[in-house]
Design an enzyme around this catalytic site. Structure first.
Site, short mmCIF file in Angstrom:
data_model
loop_
_atom_site.label_atom_id
_atom_site.label_comp_id
_atom_site.label_asym_id
_atom_site.label_seq_id
_atom_site.Cartn_x
_atom_site.Cartn_y
_atom_site.Cartn_z
N HIS A 150 2.02 1.87 -3.05
CA HIS A 150 2.79 2.19 -1.84
C HIS A 150 2.01 1.79 -0.58
O HIS A 150 2.57 1.15 0.33
CB HIS A 150 3.09 3.69 -1.82
CG HIS A 150 3.74 4.18 -0.57
ND1 HIS A 150 5.10 4.35 -0.45
CD2 HIS A 150 3.22 4.54 0.63
CE1 HIS A 150 5.39 4.79 0.77
NE2 HIS A 150 4.26 4.92 1.44
N GLU A 151 0.74 2.15 -0.53
CA GLU A 151 -0.06 1.84 0.66
C GLU A 151 -0.32 0.34 0.79
O GLU A 151 -0.29 -0.21 1.89
CB GLU A 151 -1.38 2.62 0.61
CG GLU A 151 -1.21 4.14 0.63
CD GLU A 151 -0.41 4.64 1.82
OE1 GLU A 151 -0.46 4.02 2.89
OE2 GLU A 151 0.30 5.65 1.65
N HIS A 154 2.61 -1.39 2.42
CA HIS A 154 2.64 -1.33 3.89
C HIS A 154 1.86 -2.51 4.50
O HIS A 154 2.30 -3.11 5.49
CB HIS A 154 2.01 -0.02 4.38
CG HIS A 154 2.92 1.16 4.33
ND1 HIS A 154 4.18 1.16 4.90
CD2 HIS A 154 2.75 2.38 3.77
CE1 HIS A 154 4.74 2.35 4.72
NE2 HIS A 154 3.90 3.10 4.03
N GLU A 211 8.89 3.17 5.05
CA GLU A 211 8.45 4.00 3.92
C GLU A 211 9.25 3.67 2.66
O GLU A 211 8.70 3.61 1.56
CB GLU A 211 8.62 5.48 4.26
CG GLU A 211 7.59 6.01 5.24
CD GLU A 211 6.19 5.99 4.66
OE1 GLU A 211 6.02 6.36 3.49
OE2 GLU A 211 5.27 5.58 5.37
#
Length: 285
Positions: A150-151, A154, A211
């Site tokens: 997930h990070e 980004h 997100e």
């Protein structure tokens, strides 16, 4: 005569602000869609380049590590460091599916001792995982991969640069609106109030979109790396339990846990065949 003068300045000011922002923006495609199909085109400011952001991130990351080292909170648990770096080693090769240049970023992964439930990946591949995330949520390796994927997503999507451009545009609009109100009514808005309202109205909804994109790309990275994408669901269930009593969805940079879990169910199904393939033949190198 005085009122006419005021009316002349308002459209001129608005036109000038619009011209400046339009000239400083460009539409880009930062990543390929992958199996999850994240293909939204993004509006980026040309006032700050990707290279500038990455250089700044590298400097900031070095400072964070230096401060952590000085405080004795950098990579204190060898087992946790090994786990985090092992996950990173399997996830990083998968980023080529979304953007080939990212494979050549100078990736780093380190662990910071902190009670905070947190992790992040700076532009250019600078990762930090907090011990509070691992210990308080009792993460499995699959769940750890979901967080890190997930990070990383980004960073791949350059969400930080996108937010910078959006914030610059919001601040410009706030100034124009405040000046217009003062011209016609004589009322001067408190800049902090105006800024908070603009942020809640225009910045945060797009941050929720960021997100969601990170969720979807993250589960694909994890699946391609041989980690069970269903762990993203158990991860956010744990997150929901840990953040009980948080702010409502409309005033948050994150989707509500109910929204997140519902959408993840769909995308986990899409990438499960990738996980099965990676599990039998090994993740791509």
């Amino acid at each position: 005569m005085k009122l006419a003068s005021k009316r002349w300045w308002l459209p001129a000011l608005a036109m000038l602000a619009a011209a400046v922002m339009l000239a400083a923006c460009q539409t880009v495609q930062t990543t390929q869609g992958g199996e999850v199909g994240v293909d939204r085109k993004q509006t980026m400011t040309s006032l700050v380049t990707s290279e500038q952001i990455e250089r700044q991130a590298a400097q900031e990351y070095a400072q964070v590590l230096a401060q952590a080292q000085k405080k004795g909170v950098l990579n204190q648990n060898p087992q946790q460091v090994q786990r985090v770096r092992a996950v990173a080693a399997r996830l990083v090769p998968q980023v080529a599916v979304f953007r080939k240049d990212a494979v050549n970023w100078k990736w780093e992964a380190n662990v910071l001792t902190s009670k905070d439930i947190n992790a992040w990946c700076m532009p250019g591949g600078k990762i930090a995982v907090y011990t509070g995330l691992i210990e308080r949520l009792k993460l499995s390796d699959d769940e750890l991969a979901a967080v890190m994927g997930h990070e990383i997503a980004h960073a791949l999507r350059e969400h930080a640069r996108e937010r910078m451009g959006r914030q610059m545009a919001t601040e410009t609009a706030t100034v124009v609106g405040a000046v217009a109100l003062e011209i016609f009514t004589g009322v001067r808005l408190d800049p902090q109030v105006a800024g908070a309202f603009s942020t809640a109205m225009f910045v945060l909804p797009n941050s929720r979109e960021n997100e969601q994109e990170a969720d979807f790309i993250g589960v694909e990275l994890a699946a391609r790396g041989g980690y069970d994408p269903r762990a993203a669901i158990t991860l956010w269930q744990k997150m929901g339990q840990a953040s009980a009593g948080g702010p409502p969805e409309w005033l948050s940079t994150h989707p509500s846990n109910e929204t997140r879990l519902r959408e993840l169910q769909t995308y986990v199904q899409k990438v499960t065949p990738l996980y099965e393939k990676a599990r039998t033949s090994g993740p791509a190198k």
